[in-house]
Motif scaffolding. Structure first.
Motif, short mmCIF file in Angstrom:
data_model
loop_
_atom_site.label_atom_id
_atom_site.label_comp_id
_atom_site.label_asym_id
_atom_site.label_seq_id
_atom_site.Cartn_x
_atom_site.Cartn_y
_atom_site.Cartn_z
N TYR A 8 -33.68 78.68 -85.90
CA TYR A 8 -33.99 77.40 -86.54
C TYR A 8 -34.54 76.41 -85.54
O TYR A 8 -34.46 76.60 -84.33
N ASN A 9 -35.07 75.34 -86.09
CA ASN A 9 -35.54 74.19 -85.31
C ASN A 9 -34.68 72.99 -85.65
O ASN A 9 -33.96 72.99 -86.65
N TYR A 57 -39.04 79.24 -82.73
CA TYR A 57 -37.74 78.68 -83.09
C TYR A 57 -37.12 78.11 -81.83
O TYR A 57 -37.08 78.76 -80.79
#
Length: 104
Positions: A8-9, A57
Motif C-alpha cells: 500500500y501507499n 508501493y
C-alpha cells in the motif's frame, strides 16, 4: 494459504514519520490481540532495483495467517471495526495478496 502480503501507499496527508510511529504504537500491538494473524514484518519500499523510479508501493507487510476466511471473519467482528477504519484512513492503493510459503 498461510501468508498475507499487503502492499500500500500512504493516504494523502499522511506523513511517513507519523505513520511509522503509529505502526509501532498501534498497529503492531494490535496483532497481539488477533487470533487469525501474527508475526507481521513491515518494509518501506525505497525504489526499483536498477531504476531511478520509485517503488510502486511505499509499504509492504508480510503477515502469517491461519486462512483468508479466518482473517475475514475476525476483521468483520464489531470489536475490530475501529481498528480497521483507522488503518483504512491512513493508507490507499492497498493490495492484499494471499500466498502459500514454499521455502524454507
Amino acid at each position: 494459504m498461510d501468508t498475507m502480503i499487503v502492499m500500500y501507499n500512504l493516504a494523502d496527508g499522511q506523513k511517513q514519520e507519523d505513520f511509522e510511529q503509529w505502526l509501532r504504537d498501534v498497529d503492531l500491538p494490535g496483532y497481539k490481540k488477533l487470533r487469525s494473524m501474527r508475526n507481521p514484518s513491515y518494509y518501506r519500499g525505497e525504489g526499483l532495483l536498477g531504476e531511478a523510479a520509485p517503488a510502486p508501493y511505499r509499504y509492504v507487510v508480510v503477515i502469517e495467517m491461519d486462512s483468508p476466511e479466518a482473517v475475514e471473519q475476525e476483521m468483520a467482528a464489531p470489536e475490530w471495526e475501529g481498528f480497521v477504519a483507522d488503518i483504512e484512513s491512513r493508507i490507499k492503493d492497498a493490495a492484499y495478496v494471499t500466498a502459500t510459503r514454499i521455502a524454507p
